[in-house]
Scaffold this motif. Structure first.
Motif, PDB file in Angstrom:
ATOM      1  N   ARG A   1       0.889  -1.219   0.126  1.00 22.52           N
ATOM      2  CA  ARG A   1      -0.002   0.303   0.107  1.00 22.52           C
ATOM      3  C   ARG A   1       0.932   0.974   0.228  1.00 22.52           C
ATOM      4  N   VAL A   2       0.711   1.804  -0.960  1.00 22.82           N
ATOM      5  CA  VAL A   2       1.967   3.277  -1.273  1.00 22.82           C
ATOM      6  C   VAL A   2       0.487   3.935  -0.973  1.00 22.82           C
ATOM      7  N   VAL A   3       0.850   5.413   0.113  1.00 27.04           N
ATOM      8  CA  VAL A   3       0.004   6.541   0.510  1.00 27.04           C
ATOM      9  C   VAL A   3       1.231   7.785  -0.459  1.00 27.04           C
ATOM     10  N   PRO A   4       0.996   8.331  -1.397  1.00 28.71           N
ATOM     11  CA  PRO A   4       1.608   9.503  -2.617  1.00 28.71           C
ATOM     12  C   PRO A   4       1.448  10.663  -1.682  1.00 28.71           C
ATOM     13  N   LEU A   5       2.094  11.101  -0.625  1.00 23.03           N
ATOM     14  CA  LEU A   5       1.766  12.770  -0.576  1.00 23.03           C
ATOM     15  C   LEU A   5       2.266  14.008  -1.153  1.00 23.03           C
ATOM     16  N   ALA A   6       1.741  14.576  -1.815  1.00 27.07           N
ATOM     17  CA  ALA A   6       2.324  16.010  -2.505  1.00 27.07           C
ATOM     18  C   ALA A   6       2.315  16.792  -1.456  1.00 27.07           C
ATOM     19  N   GLU A   7       2.809  16.519  -0.989  1.00 24.47           N
ATOM     20  CA  GLU A   7       2.941  17.789  -0.037  1.00 24.47           C
ATOM     21  C   GLU A   7       4.172  18.443   0.950  1.00 24.47           C
ATOM     22  N   ARG A   8       4.270  19.252   1.071  1.00 25.18           N
ATOM     23  CA  ARG A   8       5.477  19.712   2.135  1.00 25.18           C
ATOM     24  C   ARG A   8       5.462  19.859   3.468  1.00 25.18           C
ATOM     25  N   LEU A   9       5.816  18.391   4.372  1.00 28.38           N
ATOM     26  CA  LEU A   9       5.545  18.575   5.531  1.00 28.38           C
ATOM     27  C   LEU A   9       6.174  19.127   6.538  1.00 28.38           C
ATOM     28  N   ASP A  10       5.297  20.202   7.484  1.00 28.00           N
ATOM     29  CA  ASP A  10       5.716  20.946   8.481  1.00 28.00           C
ATOM     30  C   ASP A  10       6.467  19.512   9.919  1.00 28.00           C
ATOM     31  N   ALA A  11       5.943  20.932  10.780  1.00 30.12           N
ATOM     32  CA  ALA A  11       6.002  20.092  11.793  1.00 30.12           C
ATOM     33  C   ALA A  11       5.159  19.064  12.501  1.00 30.12           C
ATOM     34  N   ALA A  12       4.238  19.878  12.231  1.00 31.38           N
ATOM     35  CA  ALA A  12       2.864  18.679  13.146  1.00 31.38           C
ATOM     36  C   ALA A  12       2.621  17.929  12.164  1.00 31.38           C
ATOM     37  N   ARG A  13       2.891  18.268  10.673  1.00 32.12           N
ATOM     38  CA  ARG A  13       2.443  17.069   9.536  1.00 32.12           C
ATOM     39  C   ARG A  13       3.340  15.772  10.110  1.00 32.12           C
ATOM     40  N   LEU A  14       4.783  15.788  10.245  1.00 31.98           N
ATOM     41  CA  LEU A  14       5.603  14.591  10.556  1.00 31.98           C
ATOM     42  C   LEU A  14       5.672  14.483  11.860  1.00 31.98           C
ATOM     43  N   ALA A  15       5.420  14.946  12.540  1.00 25.66           N
ATOM     44  CA  ALA A  15       4.917  14.433  14.360  1.00 25.66           C
ATOM     45  C   ALA A  15       3.556  13.033  13.425  1.00 25.66           C
ATOM     46  N   GLU A  16       3.176  13.610  12.576  1.00 23.83           N
ATOM     47  CA  GLU A  16       1.591  12.906  12.919  1.00 23.83           C
ATOM     48  C   GLU A  16       1.855  11.829  12.019  1.00 23.83           C
ATOM     49  N   LEU A  17       2.563  11.505  10.595  1.00 18.89           N
ATOM     50  CA  LEU A  17       3.076  10.692   9.965  1.00 18.89           C
ATOM     51  C   LEU A  17       4.045   9.817  10.900  1.00 18.89           C
ATOM     52  N   ALA A  18       5.225  10.716  11.721  1.00 14.33           N
ATOM     53  CA  ALA A  18       5.841   9.223  12.575  1.00 14.33           C
ATOM     54  C   ALA A  18       5.522   8.376  13.958  1.00 14.33           C
ATOM     55  N   ALA A  19       4.442   9.477  13.478  1.00 14.28           N
ATOM     56  CA  ALA A  19       3.600   8.304  14.798  1.00 14.28           C
ATOM     57  C   ALA A  19       3.027   7.202  14.646  1.00 14.28           C
ATOM     58  N   GLU A  20       2.693   7.178  13.466  1.00 14.73           N
ATOM     59  CA  GLU A  20       1.545   5.963  12.485  1.00 14.73           C
ATOM     60  C   GLU A  20       2.751   5.256  12.018  1.00 14.73           C
ATOM     61  N   ALA A  21       4.347   5.468  11.768  1.00 14.56           N
ATOM     62  CA  ALA A  21       4.796   5.107  11.138  1.00 14.56           C
ATOM     63  C   ALA A  21       6.233   4.222  12.110  1.00 14.56           C
ATOM     64  N   ASP A  22       6.603   2.559  11.669  1.00  8.74           N
ATOM     65  CA  ASP A  22       7.027   2.318  12.464  1.00  8.74           C
ATOM     66  C   ASP A  22       8.821   2.953  12.629  1.00  8.74           C
ATOM     67  N   LEU A  23       8.485   3.007  11.130  1.00  2.00           N
ATOM     68  CA  LEU A  23      10.477   3.992  11.234  1.00  2.00           C
ATOM     69  C   LEU A  23       9.796   5.007   9.827  1.00  2.00           C
ATOM     70  N   VAL A  24      10.990   5.868   9.861  1.00  2.00           N
ATOM     71  CA  VAL A  24      11.722   7.099   8.760  1.00  2.00           C
ATOM     72  C   VAL A  24      12.632   6.733   8.020  1.00  2.00           C
ATOM     73  N   LEU A  25      12.585   7.302   7.040  1.00  2.00           N
ATOM     74  CA  LEU A  25      13.525   7.161   6.039  1.00  2.00           C
ATOM     75  C   LEU A  25      13.974   8.803   5.743  1.00  2.00           C
ATOM     76  N   ASP A  26      14.942   9.768   6.065  1.00  2.00           N
ATOM     77  CA  ASP A  26      15.015  11.074   5.641  1.00  2.00           C
ATOM     78  C   ASP A  26      16.393  10.893   4.437  1.00  2.00           C
ATOM     79  N   CYS A  27      15.107  10.959   3.884  1.00  2.00           N
ATOM     80  CA  CYS A  27      16.024  11.095   2.154  1.00  2.00           C
ATOM     81  C   CYS A  27      15.993  12.479   1.054  1.00  2.00           C
ATOM     82  N   THR A  28      16.482  13.223   2.101  1.00  2.00           N
ATOM     83  CA  THR A  28      15.767  15.451   1.846  1.00  2.00           C
ATOM     84  C   THR A  28      17.316  15.538   1.426  1.00  2.00           C
ATOM     85  N   ASP A  29      17.387  16.786   1.006  1.00  2.00           N
ATOM     86  CA  ASP A  29      18.122  17.086   0.465  1.00  2.00           C
ATOM     87  C   ASP A  29      18.610  18.368   1.537  1.00  2.00           C
ATOM     88  N   ASN A  30      18.018  18.768   2.118  1.00  2.00           N
ATOM     89  CA  ASN A  30      18.173  20.690   2.801  1.00  2.00           C
ATOM     90  C   ASN A  30      18.131  20.332   4.804  1.00  2.00           C
TER      91      ASN A  30
END
Ligand SMILES: [Zn+2]
Length: 252
Positions: free
Chosen positions: A99-128
């Protein structure tokens, strides 16, 4: 697992350390990948092929001609398409069970916290750095493991911040936000195409081990590669007791 899954994942199941149980944990896994570019591409491809249950893929950028030299999730035919959506198309072709959930959005702090809470782990593949620190803060707050990678020019690095464990160092312990760090971007400095594949694949390796609960991760170790001379270095680091992000603070 049904018969088809036993076949699809048979080469994993054959691995003594992994087996049916480890594969089942991977199938039950939920991963957040922030960034569907050079690192997110190989990471998402391997995690999907390996059968991770749910992958949330976030990127607000669109596919550009200059991306295609290394961002192997995307295709010439999808120039102009959002990267998370383009990624979803590629991943569905490899393994429609994920199940791939695409999010075409820039994640702010609140959204990151929400999504991290739902995940088992997070991959940081960003560039800044700003986004890297925001992801780290979310993972510290939610006590979720963070698999971090970076690649620029011929130089790459990868580490794991095992924030689900006590006393694990966080990204800020190693790279304090206040420090003078020169922002280095692929757009200005260039990046060697397969280097992003090496680092993103290592992020997938560590993520799968964390999900399956096997092996030893890069927790407390930063692995650095100079792909021009093909030299690897491993640097150990510890939690900073005064870290502004992960220390308990004077009141605790
Ligand atoms: Zn810290």
């Amino acid at each position: 697992m049904n018969d088809s899954q036993l076949l699809r994942y048979s080469r994993h199941i054959l691995l003594d350390a992994l087996g049916v149980e480890g594969q089942q944990r991977i199938l039950n896994g939920r991963v957040l990948i922030v960034g569907a570019g050079g690192l997110g591409s190989p990471a998402a491809l391997y995690l999907t092929a390996a059968g991770v249950g749910q992958i949330t893929l976030a990127d607000d950028d669109t596919v550009d001609l200059t991306n295609l030299q290394r961002q192997i999730l995307h295709r010439d035919s999808r120039i102009g398409v959002n990267k998370a959506l383009s990624g979803q198309i590629a991943l569905a072709e490899i393994n429609p069970e994920v199940r791939v959930v695409p999010l075409a959005e820039r994640l702010d702090a609140a959204r990151l916290a929400e999504l991290a809470a739902e995940a088992d782990l997070v991959l940081d593949c960003t560039d800044n750095f700003a986004t890297r620190h925001a992801i780290n803060r979310a993972c510290v707050a939610q006590k979720k493991p963070l698999v971090s990678g970076a690649a620029i020019r011929f130089d790459g690095q990868v580490s794991v911040y095992a924030l689900h464990q006590k006393n694990a160092p966080c990204y800020h312990c190693l790279f304090p936000e206040a420090a003078e760090v020169e922002e280095t971007r692929c757009a200005t400095l260039g990046v060697f195409a397969p280097l992003t594949g090496i680092i993103g694949s290592m992020q997938a390796t560590e993520a799968l081990k964390l999900l399956a609960g096997i092996g030893e991760t890069l927790n407390g170790r930063l692995l650095l590669i100079d792909s021009l001379d093909m030299q690897w270095r491993s640097v150990r680091f510890k939690r900073d007791p005064d870290c502004a992000v992960c220390s308990a603070g004077p009141a605790a």
